[in-house]
Enzyme design. Structure first.
Site, PDB file in Angstrom:
ATOM      1  N   THR A  13       0.828  -1.203   0.000  1.00  0.00           N
ATOM      2  CA  THR A  13       0.000   0.000   0.000  1.00  0.00           C
ATOM      3  C   THR A  13       0.865   1.257   0.000  1.00  0.00           C
ATOM      4  O   THR A  13       1.944   1.284   0.591  1.00  0.00           O
ATOM      5  CB  THR A  13      -0.938   0.028   1.224  1.00  0.00           C
ATOM      6  N   LYS A  24       2.396  -4.103   6.329  1.00  0.00           N
ATOM      7  CA  LYS A  24       2.948  -3.999   4.973  1.00  0.00           C
ATOM      8  C   LYS A  24       4.396  -3.531   5.019  1.00  0.00           C
ATOM      9  O   LYS A  24       5.196  -3.842   4.127  1.00  0.00           O
ATOM     10  CB  LYS A  24       2.111  -3.026   4.136  1.00  0.00           C
TER      11      LYS A  24
HETATM   12  N1  LIG Z   1      -8.889  -2.416  -1.505  1.00  0.00           N
HETATM   13  C1  LIG Z   1      -7.999  -1.427  -1.529  1.00  0.00           C
HETATM   14  O1  LIG Z   1      -8.354  -0.256  -1.653  1.00  0.00           O
HETATM   15  C2  LIG Z   1      -6.536  -1.727  -1.413  1.00  0.00           C
HETATM   16  C3  LIG Z   1      -5.628  -0.652  -1.475  1.00  0.00           C
HETATM   17  C4  LIG Z   1      -4.257  -0.910  -1.355  1.00  0.00           C
HETATM   18  C5  LIG Z   1      -3.822  -2.211  -1.164  1.00  0.00           C
HETATM   19  N2  LIG Z   1      -4.718  -3.243  -1.081  1.00  0.00           N
HETATM   20  C6  LIG Z   1      -4.198  -4.590  -0.854  1.00  0.00           C
HETATM   21  O2  LIG Z   1      -4.686  -5.477  -1.816  1.00  0.00           O
HETATM   22  C7  LIG Z   1      -4.938  -6.763  -1.225  1.00  0.00           C
HETATM   23  C8  LIG Z   1      -6.358  -7.168  -1.516  1.00  0.00           C
HETATM   24  O3  LIG Z   1      -7.255  -6.195  -0.982  1.00  0.00           O
HETATM   25  P1  LIG Z   1      -8.814  -6.421  -1.055  1.00  0.00           P
HETATM   26  O4  LIG Z   1      -9.445  -5.102  -0.977  1.00  0.00           O
HETATM   27  O5  LIG Z   1      -9.113  -7.317  -2.183  1.00  0.00           O
HETATM   28  O6  LIG Z   1      -9.051  -7.188   0.353  1.00  0.00           O
HETATM   29  P2  LIG Z   1     -10.171  -8.283   0.710  1.00  0.00           P
HETATM   30  O7  LIG Z   1     -10.272  -8.290   2.204  1.00  0.00           O
HETATM   31  O8  LIG Z   1     -11.386  -8.063  -0.071  1.00  0.00           O
HETATM   32  O9  LIG Z   1      -9.484  -9.638   0.205  1.00  0.00           O
HETATM   33  C9  LIG Z   1      -8.467 -10.300   0.898  1.00  0.00           C
HETATM   34  C10 LIG Z   1      -8.714 -11.790   0.733  1.00  0.00           C
HETATM   35  O10 LIG Z   1      -7.657 -12.510   1.376  1.00  0.00           O
HETATM   36  C11 LIG Z   1      -8.205 -13.587   2.113  1.00  0.00           C
HETATM   37  N3  LIG Z   1      -7.273 -13.903   3.220  1.00  0.00           N
HETATM   38  C12 LIG Z   1      -6.907 -13.123   4.267  1.00  0.00           C
HETATM   39  N4  LIG Z   1      -6.057 -13.776   5.073  1.00  0.00           N
HETATM   40  C13 LIG Z   1      -5.852 -14.997   4.516  1.00  0.00           C
HETATM   41  C14 LIG Z   1      -5.087 -16.140   4.898  1.00  0.00           C
HETATM   42  N5  LIG Z   1      -4.354 -16.150   6.032  1.00  0.00           N
HETATM   43  N6  LIG Z   1      -5.117 -17.233   4.096  1.00  0.00           N
HETATM   44  C15 LIG Z   1      -5.852 -17.243   2.951  1.00  0.00           C
HETATM   45  N7  LIG Z   1      -6.619 -16.204   2.554  1.00  0.00           N
HETATM   46  C16 LIG Z   1      -6.601 -15.085   3.343  1.00  0.00           C
HETATM   47  C17 LIG Z   1      -9.552 -13.081   2.587  1.00  0.00           C
HETATM   48  O11 LIG Z   1     -10.455 -14.136   2.880  1.00  0.00           O
HETATM   49  C18 LIG Z   1     -10.006 -12.241   1.385  1.00  0.00           C
HETATM   50  O12 LIG Z   1     -10.766 -13.008   0.485  1.00  0.00           O
HETATM   51  C19 LIG Z   1      -4.660  -6.622   0.241  1.00  0.00           C
HETATM   52  O13 LIG Z   1      -3.399  -7.161   0.568  1.00  0.00           O
HETATM   53  C20 LIG Z   1      -4.681  -5.139   0.462  1.00  0.00           C
HETATM   54  O14 LIG Z   1      -3.821  -4.762   1.531  1.00  0.00           O
HETATM   55  C21 LIG Z   1      -6.053  -3.017  -1.216  1.00  0.00           C
END
Ligand SMILES: NC(=O)c1ccc[n+]([C@@H]2O[C@H](COP(=O)([O-])OP(=O)(O)OC[C@H]3O[C@@H](n4cnc5c(N)ncnc54)[C@H](O)[C@@H]3O)[C@@H](O)[C@H]2O)c1
Ligand SMILES: NC(=O)c1ccc[n+]([C@@H]2O[C@H](COP(=O)([O-])OP(=O)(O)OC[C@H]3O[C@@H](n4cnc5c(N)ncnc54)[C@H](O)[C@@H]3O)[C@@H](O)[C@H]2O)c1
Lengths: 405, 405
Positions: free
Chosen positions: A145, A192
């Protein structure tokens, strides 16, 4: 390519799976479905009706003829199964989304803090060790991030991952390249920053090939593929923990709820549309580093905005009002943010910007499903410290709000 | 003061308990005794016969009249009990030694890597969250390591924790203070780099008062208090995983085993005697930062030496021979190391140096207990990568060694 998408049931993961499957890749989803459990814990649900992952995979097969394979596995807790899975499926590339990703959730209580640290650190570290142990030379693409750097920067443009510094030595000044220093502002962002150290070590000691994408806040909901069938629709979070700022404004506008700006709204943040996010991941997969290279870091964002400017823009387009509320976060009231994203532009990314009318598409989605919204879940209630937790939005309808513009 | 010593059954922890108890503090030991279990796993034991912690506390009471209180608790796994313990005992200060601390052990296998990361990160993070949750404003003194910076520095003197860097901004160059960049060379060292990020966050967000002591390699075995009774004797590790370089040379000399130098022996390391180590901890306890201060970082070492020079020095004093063996570590063959330790000198530390004859005291201890040594445990067998693991000392007596000086 055979690609494993870790966290492929999530908001960014799911459309990434569809996008890469549509491009002809052999896509395997690994997820422990913890986010669905967290929805249950918080008593919230995606605005959009989200089918089970198995059902979504079945529909995609119907629609596209392509198979998606789902594997239920906890990266943080099932280390041995992860290793077996890698040894058996031998992916060429791995996209790692599987972390607890909401800053407010990570600050809710001590239990949420320890869960976030233990889950995220173990998930990432288990993956790295398992790659080394199985000897599988897959390109690892991780989602980081922009927020890892904190938001009280000196106003310098944030480069893509590294900084050259001068160090005084007895033999005069010497230049050294270091990871751009981080200053995470929540337990989530901190994880992160920890990930970065893990990546640096495994790239250096074991030659693991790693790309770390420092992503801005993702907005929007549809991609080309999620539009192809109603049951392929993406998750849409609007609650105070998982809903991210721009999507929350659009929802609030759709249900005639004041747009909740915390503090002065002077915080500048980086943004990217979900369609660009999946496209960036595809581009990053095509640009793998060599074994022995340093971690390749990209800033994955397309524009920056001040929160209050976004609120006023959405208010202007929708007629919503803006409410200025106390900030539950511990952060600078106002900050500048300049971000370099030259690497993705050079690889051919053509940014979709807020100006391009997709805002109204999101408002349409929000209106379509407005009957599913639980207004009591809209306020942000997680405080960064106990004292800040006292000051949060307790009044869901904002009726008693003092300063409403 | 009421002081909790986490990891108080260990090599540095135990003499620290005695030293602080002798100074009149109310000392509570928390330890899960995992190191005793690791001894069992590796089939090694302390050179010195080490009684149970309960027995050692009983003897100290006999000898000094002072009570030491022992609490069996796993910081990484018993979060709720840790919180209860803090709430009940309300320590004024906490000294945190409780981590897996051997670099070779941390690189032995994937299981050892994941254990080290999970144990050390969770222990440190649980402690920080628990302090915030219980609202106990104890001064936290943590033991870090000089090795966190890696050993391929540009030859610049390592300052005490922070570095001023210049960053280009649109408004010209601006100075910013950052954590001195780390470049850990093993999974163990990496966890200390992770700890730094945890400390930075909790100091900033919650005002936790933290001192981080970046310690050199500890040598020697006796302190003023461990000398007071045979059963108060300190742990002395000599095996290839937990034995540290200088103590290993002294043992090797005592049992007529070649002094095993890895690679060219051109690695420069920082050292401190155990008596100075406990004294530094006492000094650090007296110099607590204020809530809101940045983490206070000290370099806890008194001298630096090249490994081959140490070997030649011990060989010169004892008549032992030196064997140059392949290096199981992935590291620069030769490095310089200049370390600032002005802060402890300013607080009154009077360094005990290698030159002062204590070397022979350690050789005496080694000779006294030489009958307890298992020669087959002396070689270092943990490789940093699988390939490097192939090259390790397989020949315990060094009889087939090629290059022996
Ligand atoms: N959504 C945003 O705006 C955004 C912005 C910057 C970075 N990110 C990064 O992108 C990635 C995805 O974000 P997102 O919005 O899709 O999040 P999300 O919460 O929708 O998806 C994360 C997925 O990972 C799975 N998960 C978590 N821990 C786990 C584990 N130990 N084993 C297996 N599965 C696991 C969850 O069940 C979920 O389906 C994240 O790492 C997040 O930090 C997202
Ligand atoms: N010995 C050195 O040369 C040296 C040098 C630099 C830094 N340090 C640091 O100083 C500290 C102490 O080192 P040491 O040589 O005394 O190590 P040690 O292994 O002798 O002692 C560590 C103690 O912590 C305990 N422990 C580990 N994990 C625990 C957990 N989860 N819960 C409760 N107790 C736990 C162990 O049982 C052990 O008694 C370590 O953090 C180490 O990294 C040591």
């Amino acid at each position: 390519m055979r690609i494993a998408i870790l966290g492929g049931d999530g908001f960014v993961g799911w459309p990434t799976c569809l996008h890469l499957s549509a491009k002809g890749h052999d896509v395997h989803i690994i997820d422990n479905l913890s986010r669905r459990w967290i929805d249950t814990e918080l008593g919230v649900q995606s605005l959009t009706p989200m089918d089970s992952i198995q059902e979504r995979c079945r529909i995609w097969k119907d629609v596209s003829g392509e198979s998606l394979h789902f594997h239920l596995l906890d990266l943080a807790k099932d280390y041995e199964r992860l290793k077996q899975w890698l040894a058996e499926y031998r992916p060429d590339a791995i996209v790692h989304f599987a972390e607890q990703r909401a800053a407010p959730y990570s600050m809710k209580s001590d239990r949420h803090k320890t869960y976030t640290v233990d889950n995220n650190v173990s998930a990432t570290h288990n993956l790295l060790t398992a790659l080394v142990e199985t000897g599988i030379d897959a390109h690892l693409v991780h989602l980081g991030t922009m927020g890892v750097y904190g938001y009280s920067s000196v106003g310098a443009p944030i480069p893509e991952g590294y900084l050259d510094v001068e160090i005084d030595t007895p033999a005069g000044k010497k230049e050294q390249e270091i990871l751009y220093p981080t200053r995470p502002g929540s337990v989530y962002h901190m994880t992160k920053s920890l990930d970065q150290i893990l990546f640096q070590f495994y790239a250096q000691n074991d030659g693991v090939r790693i790309t770390d994408l420092h992503q801005g806040i993702v907005w929007g909901t549809h991609t080309e593929q999620t539009r192809r069938h109603e049951q392929l629709i993406n998750r849409f979070d609007y609650d105070g923990d998982y809903g991210t700022v721009l999507n929350r404004f659009l929802i609030q506008a759709a249900i005639d709820y004041p747009l909740t700006v915390h503090g002065t709204g002077g915080q500048t943040r980086a943004f990217i549309h979900i369609q660009d996010s999946v496209r960036c991941i595809e581009l990053a997969l095509q640009d793998a580093p060599e074994a022995g290279d340093r971690v390749s870091i990209f800033n994955q964002m397309t524009e920056t905005h001040r929160v209050r400017d976004l609120a006023e823009m959405v208010a202007g387009q929708t007629g919503a009002r803006v409410a200025y509320l106390p900030n539950p976060r511990k952060e600078a009231a106002e900050n500048d943010l300049i971000v370099k994203n030259d690497k993705f532009l050079a690889l051919g990314l053509e940014p979709t910007t807020l100006a391009e009318g997709l805002l109204s598409e999101v408002v349409d989605v929000a209106k379509k499903y407005a009957h599913r919204i639980d207004r009591s879940r809209v306020p942000a209630v997680s405080g960064w410290t106990k004292a800040l937790g006292q000051r949060v939005e307790r009044d869901p309808e904002g009726k008693s709000l003092k300063s409403v513009s």
